[in-house]
Scaffold this active site. Sequence first.
Site, PDB file in Angstrom:
ATOM      1  N   HIS A   1       0.812  -1.220   0.000  1.00 26.20           N
ATOM      2  CA  HIS A   1       0.000   0.000   0.000  1.00 26.20           C
ATOM      3  C   HIS A   1       0.846   1.270   0.000  1.00 26.20           C
ATOM      4  O   HIS A   1       0.485   2.259  -0.631  1.00 26.20           O
ATOM      5  CB  HIS A   1      -0.997  -0.029   1.176  1.00 26.20           C
ATOM      6  CG  HIS A   1      -2.036  -1.093   0.984  1.00 26.20           C
ATOM      7  ND1 HIS A   1      -2.290  -2.080   1.902  1.00 26.20           N
ATOM      8  CD2 HIS A   1      -2.847  -1.348  -0.080  1.00 26.20           C
ATOM      9  CE1 HIS A   1      -3.235  -2.881   1.428  1.00 26.20           C
ATOM     10  NE2 HIS A   1      -3.579  -2.469   0.234  1.00 26.20           N
TER      11      HIS A   1
ATOM     12  N   GLU B   1     -15.142  -0.073  -6.567  1.00 28.79           N
ATOM     13  CA  GLU B   1     -14.912  -1.464  -6.164  1.00 28.79           C
ATOM     14  C   GLU B   1     -16.106  -2.281  -6.645  1.00 28.79           C
ATOM     15  O   GLU B   1     -17.252  -1.953  -6.362  1.00 28.79           O
ATOM     16  CB  GLU B   1     -14.755  -1.505  -4.630  1.00 28.79           C
ATOM     17  CG  GLU B   1     -14.910  -2.841  -3.976  1.00 28.79           C
ATOM     18  CD  GLU B   1     -13.893  -3.909  -4.418  1.00 28.79           C
ATOM     19  OE1 GLU B   1     -12.690  -3.694  -4.211  1.00 28.79           O
ATOM     20  OE2 GLU B   1     -14.330  -4.940  -4.970  1.00 28.79           O
TER      21      GLU B   1
ATOM     22  N   ASP C   1     -18.164  -2.173 -11.779  1.00 31.86           N
ATOM     23  CA  ASP C   1     -16.997  -2.672 -12.494  1.00 31.86           C
ATOM     24  C   ASP C   1     -16.156  -1.477 -12.977  1.00 31.86           C
ATOM     25  O   ASP C   1     -16.676  -0.608 -13.696  1.00 31.86           O
ATOM     26  CB  ASP C   1     -17.502  -3.511 -13.685  1.00 31.86           C
ATOM     27  CG  ASP C   1     -16.367  -4.206 -14.413  1.00 31.86           C
ATOM     28  OD1 ASP C   1     -15.206  -3.782 -14.286  1.00 31.86           O
ATOM     29  OD2 ASP C   1     -16.662  -5.182 -15.134  1.00 31.86           O
ATOM     30  N   GLY C   2     -14.888  -1.459 -12.614  1.00 31.78           N
ATOM     31  CA  GLY C   2     -14.002  -0.369 -13.021  1.00 31.78           C
ATOM     32  C   GLY C   2     -13.914  -0.217 -14.528  1.00 31.78           C
ATOM     33  O   GLY C   2     -13.774   0.888 -15.051  1.00 31.78           O
TER      34      GLY C   2
ATOM     35  N   ASP D   1      -5.768  -0.901  -8.156  1.00 31.00           N
ATOM     36  CA  ASP D   1      -5.419  -1.800  -7.051  1.00 31.00           C
ATOM     37  C   ASP D   1      -6.303  -3.036  -7.196  1.00 31.00           C
ATOM     38  O   ASP D   1      -7.237  -3.256  -6.426  1.00 31.00           O
ATOM     39  CB  ASP D   1      -5.695  -1.047  -5.737  1.00 31.00           C
ATOM     40  CG  ASP D   1      -5.300  -1.848  -4.515  1.00 31.00           C
ATOM     41  OD1 ASP D   1      -4.784  -2.971  -4.665  1.00 31.00           O
ATOM     42  OD2 ASP D   1      -5.538  -1.351  -3.403  1.00 31.00           O
ATOM     43  N   SER D   2      -6.010  -3.804  -8.211  1.00 33.27           N
ATOM     44  CA  SER D   2      -6.943  -4.853  -8.628  1.00 33.27           C
ATOM     45  C   SER D   2      -6.478  -6.230  -8.188  1.00 33.27           C
ATOM     46  O   SER D   2      -5.341  -6.413  -7.754  1.00 33.27           O
ATOM     47  CB  SER D   2      -7.034  -4.850 -10.147  1.00 33.27           C
ATOM     48  OG  SER D   2      -5.788  -5.231 -10.691  1.00 33.27           O
ATOM     49  N   THR D   3      -7.367  -7.192  -8.374  1.00 32.42           N
ATOM     50  CA  THR D   3      -6.972  -8.603  -8.273  1.00 32.42           C
ATOM     51  C   THR D   3      -6.195  -8.961  -9.543  1.00 32.42           C
ATOM     52  O   THR D   3      -5.961  -8.120 -10.405  1.00 32.42           O
ATOM     53  CB  THR D   3      -8.231  -9.476  -8.127  1.00 32.42           C
ATOM     54  OG1 THR D   3      -9.205  -9.006  -9.062  1.00 32.42           O
ATOM     55  CG2 THR D   3      -8.822  -9.389  -6.747  1.00 32.42           C
ATOM     56  N   ASP D   4      -5.857 -10.227  -9.676  1.00 33.25           N
ATOM     57  CA  ASP D   4      -5.058 -10.669 -10.826  1.00 33.25           C
ATOM     58  C   ASP D   4      -5.890 -10.689 -12.114  1.00 33.25           C
ATOM     59  O   ASP D   4      -7.112 -10.563 -12.055  1.00 33.25           O
ATOM     60  CB  ASP D   4      -4.486 -12.069 -10.524  1.00 33.25           C
ATOM     61  CG  ASP D   4      -3.517 -12.017  -9.353  1.00 33.25           C
ATOM     62  OD1 ASP D   4      -2.763 -11.035  -9.266  1.00 33.25           O
ATOM     63  OD2 ASP D   4      -3.530 -12.949  -8.522  1.00 33.25           O
TER      64      ASP D   4
ATOM     65  N   PRO E   1     -13.053 -11.369 -11.867  1.00 27.29           N
ATOM     66  CA  PRO E   1     -13.578 -10.012 -12.036  1.00 27.29           C
ATOM     67  C   PRO E   1     -12.511  -8.989 -12.447  1.00 27.29           C
ATOM     68  O   PRO E   1     -12.816  -7.968 -13.047  1.00 27.29           O
ATOM     69  CB  PRO E   1     -14.154  -9.663 -10.655  1.00 27.29           C
ATOM     70  CG  PRO E   1     -13.634 -10.692  -9.711  1.00 27.29           C
ATOM     71  CD  PRO E   1     -13.285 -11.902 -10.516  1.00 27.29           C
TER      72      PRO E   1
HETATM   73  N1  SAM Z   1      -3.468  -5.899  -3.171  1.00 30.39           N
HETATM   74  C1  SAM Z   1      -4.203  -6.859  -3.792  1.00 30.39           C
HETATM   75  C2  SAM Z   1      -3.479  -7.860  -4.606  1.00 30.39           C
HETATM   76  O1  SAM Z   1      -2.744  -7.525  -5.532  1.00 30.39           O
HETATM   77  O2  SAM Z   1      -3.640  -9.020  -4.298  1.00 30.39           O
HETATM   78  C3  SAM Z   1      -5.441  -6.334  -4.392  1.00 30.39           C
HETATM   79  C4  SAM Z   1      -6.376  -6.163  -3.280  1.00 30.39           C
HETATM   80  S1  SAM Z   1      -7.942  -5.521  -3.506  1.00 30.39           S
HETATM   81  C5  SAM Z   1      -8.754  -6.491  -2.295  1.00 30.39           C
HETATM   82  C6  SAM Z   1      -8.509  -5.999  -5.080  1.00 30.39           C
HETATM   83  C7  SAM Z   1      -9.969  -5.634  -5.271  1.00 30.39           C
HETATM   84  O3  SAM Z   1     -10.238  -5.444  -6.638  1.00 30.39           O
HETATM   85  C8  SAM Z   1     -10.948  -6.687  -4.777  1.00 30.39           C
HETATM   86  O4  SAM Z   1     -11.655  -6.218  -3.676  1.00 30.39           O
HETATM   87  C9  SAM Z   1     -11.871  -6.929  -5.982  1.00 30.39           C
HETATM   88  O5  SAM Z   1     -13.232  -7.094  -5.631  1.00 30.39           O
HETATM   89  C10 SAM Z   1     -11.624  -5.673  -6.800  1.00 30.39           C
HETATM   90  N2  SAM Z   1     -11.921  -5.824  -8.225  1.00 30.39           N
HETATM   91  C11 SAM Z   1     -11.658  -6.900  -9.008  1.00 30.39           C
HETATM   92  N3  SAM Z   1     -12.092  -6.675 -10.255  1.00 30.39           N
HETATM   93  C12 SAM Z   1     -12.641  -5.428 -10.268  1.00 30.39           C
HETATM   94  C13 SAM Z   1     -13.266  -4.647 -11.276  1.00 30.39           C
HETATM   95  N4  SAM Z   1     -13.419  -5.106 -12.517  1.00 30.39           N
HETATM   96  N5  SAM Z   1     -13.702  -3.405 -10.939  1.00 30.39           N
HETATM   97  C14 SAM Z   1     -13.551  -2.937  -9.665  1.00 30.39           C
HETATM   98  N6  SAM Z   1     -12.986  -3.656  -8.675  1.00 30.39           N
HETATM   99  C15 SAM Z   1     -12.518  -4.876  -8.971  1.00 30.39           C
END
Ligand code: SAM
Length: 286
Positions: free
Chosen positions: A62, A106, A139-140, A157-160, A164
Site C-alpha cells: 500500500h 470497487e 466494475d471499473g 489496485d486490482s486482483t489478478d 472479475p
Molecule cells: N493488493 C491486492 C493484490 O494484488 O492481491 C489487491 C487487493 S484488492 C482487495 C482488489 C480488489 O479489486 C478486490 O476487492 C476486488 O473485488 C476488486 N476488483 C476486481 N475486479 C474489479 C473490477 N473489474 N472493478 C472494480 N474492482 C474490482
Amino acid sequence: MELWFTENHTKNVRFSVKVTKQLYSGKSDFQSIDVFESPEFGRFLTLDGYMMLTEKDEFIYHEMITHVPMAVHPNARNILVIGGGDGGTVRELLRYDHVENIDLVEIDEQVVEVCRRYLPQTAACLANEDGRIRFFYEDGLKYIRHCEDMYDLIIVDSTDPFGPGEGLFTMEFYGNCFKALHEDGIMVNQHESPFYDEDAYAMQRAHKRIVSSFDMCRVYQAHIPTYPSGHWLFGFATKKYHPLRDFDPERWQALGIKTKYYTTHIHKGAFYVPAYVEDMLKDVEY
Ligand code: SAM
C-alpha cells in the site's frame, strides 16, 4: 489438528501459512471471500483462494502503490482508486492533506463490508469520517468508459488478470484511463510478478498494453513476502511527469508523512529493476 492456508504459486510450488482460525467465509456475486487469523502474518484476506493482504506485510504494497506517484505528482487532488476494497490504498492517500477527493470504484461491496468488520487496520478509514471518499460499487472497466479529463491520479489496485479483475488488464481499460486523466495525470497499477512464467507472461502482456496507451511507462518493484516469489512490480504510466526526473525528495519529506517501507531512497532504487526484468520489459516495449 493443525490448520493451514495453502496457495498454489505455480503448478509445482505451494505457499502455506499456519492458521489459528477462520474468521469469515462467504461467497459474493463475484468471488469467494475468506478471512483467516494466523500466528505469523496476523489476519489475512483471500479472494477465490488467492492472498490479497496480510496485516503483517500489507504496508509494503500500500505504501509503494500510493507514495511513489504521490511523491512525483506535485498536486494530486482528485484521485480514482479502482479495486482496493480493503481500504489500504485509501488509508495511505488520506494522509495527504491536499487530497480533496478519492473515488473508490470497487466491484464487490461485500469485500468492503467484510474488511471493515475484520480488517480495521486497512479498512477503518472507509468509515469516511472526513468525507473525502466517494464509493462506487461497480466494475471499473465500465466506470472508466464515461470519464474524461477528471483525475490527477488513477491507482489500479486490482486482483489478478482473471475473474472479475480481467477487464482491468485490457487495452480498452488502459486507453480509457489515459482519457480519464488530466494532461499531467499518472496511472499506477499492480503489475504482477516477473518471476514465475505464468505471472511473467501476465506482466509482459499488461506492460505491452500500457505502453501502447501511454506516452511513458516505467516499472518499479517491491519485496512483498506473501505474493508469489515475493518480487512484485508496479507500473507507472504517465502523461507528463517522469518518476525520477520530476521527483522532488525534499518536497515529499516536508509533508512529514511517516512510513514503514517507502523512503525517498527506496523511491529511486525501486525503478532499477534486475537485468532479466529489463529484458522482459524491452521485449514488449517496441
Ligand atoms: N493488493 C491486492 C493484490 O494484488 O492481491 C489487491 C487487493 S484488492 C482487495 C482488489 C480488489 O479489486 C478486490 O476487492 C476486488 O473485488 C476488486 N476488483 C476486481 N475486479 C474489479 C473490477 N473489474 N472493478 C472494480 N474492482 C474490482
